[in-house]
Design an enzyme around this catalytic site. Structure first.
Site, PDB file in Angstrom:
ATOM      1  N   ASP A 244     -14.170   6.242  -7.284  1.00 36.97           N
ATOM      2  CA  ASP A 244     -13.171   7.243  -7.421  1.00 36.97           C
ATOM      3  C   ASP A 244     -12.231   6.947  -8.579  1.00 36.97           C
ATOM      4  O   ASP A 244     -12.074   5.716  -8.873  1.00 36.97           O
ATOM      5  CB  ASP A 244     -12.663   7.613  -6.211  1.00 36.97           C
TER       6      ASP A 244
ATOM      7  N   ASP B 211     -16.206  15.196  -6.315  1.00 37.42           N
ATOM      8  CA  ASP B 211     -15.418  15.847  -5.211  1.00 37.42           C
ATOM      9  C   ASP B 211     -14.780  17.138  -5.877  1.00 37.42           C
ATOM     10  O   ASP B 211     -14.635  18.151  -5.324  1.00 37.42           O
ATOM     11  CB  ASP B 211     -14.375  14.875  -5.104  1.00 37.42           C
TER      12      ASP B 211
END
Length: 165
Positions: free
Chosen positions: A125, A143
């Site tokens: 991330d 995401d």
């Protein structure tokens, strides 16, 4: 005018491959170019670039689960659900194009994160948004794709579209 099942399948393939491709390239660049847990303001302090490895699910959920449970919940189950979704949208060529696109984004994003889990044991991330009191968790392109796909699906439900899947 009725659209071809081949057009629908081509659209699904393009959206899934572009989503997975953009996701994997961005994660690889992050792993190579951004130090772990760096704090790099991209747009003042509103968009932050970082590099965090998430061994759990969203917001670290399940990080401390036993390895066998993690493998089931974060790899096997998502793979099964993604394959079911893919089968359902491919086998019904006359679905609303927005619905097909929404599911293709969810599938592409899901596959992007699944690839990381299988290959690295964690998901890379790297973005965070901070606007006043509003702060997101740290997220990635996969995401974003899943979120946009889900929002499109919700939009279609609110609009009252018939969504026979």
């Amino acid at each position: 005018m009725k659209r071809s099942k081949y057009f629908t399948r081509f659209l699904i393939l393009i959206i899934v491959l572009m989503t997975v491709g953009c996701d994997q390239v961005s994660k690889e660049l992050t792993r190579q170019k951004v130090e772990p847990e760096a704090y790099i303001p991209v747009i003042k302090n509103h968009l932050i670039l970082t590099n965090v490895e998430n061994t759990g699910a969203m917001l670290g959920f399940g990080q401390d689960f036993p390895p066998i449970l993690k493998r089931f919940l974060l790899q096997a189950l998502p793979m099964l659900l993604l394959l079911i979704m893919l089968y359902r949208i491919i086998s019904k060529p006359n679905l609303n194009l927005l619905l097909v696109s929404a599911f293709a984004l969810v599938i592409g994003g899901g596959l992007g994160n699944l690839i990381d889990r299988i290959a690295y044991g964690s998901v890379t991330d790297f973005f965070q948004i901070r606007l006043g009191f509003f702060r997101t968790g740290i997220f990635n392109i996969a995401d974003i794709a899943v979120t946009i796909g889900v929002l499109m699906f919700v939009f279609l439900i609110i609009r009252g579209k018939k969504l026979a899947i």
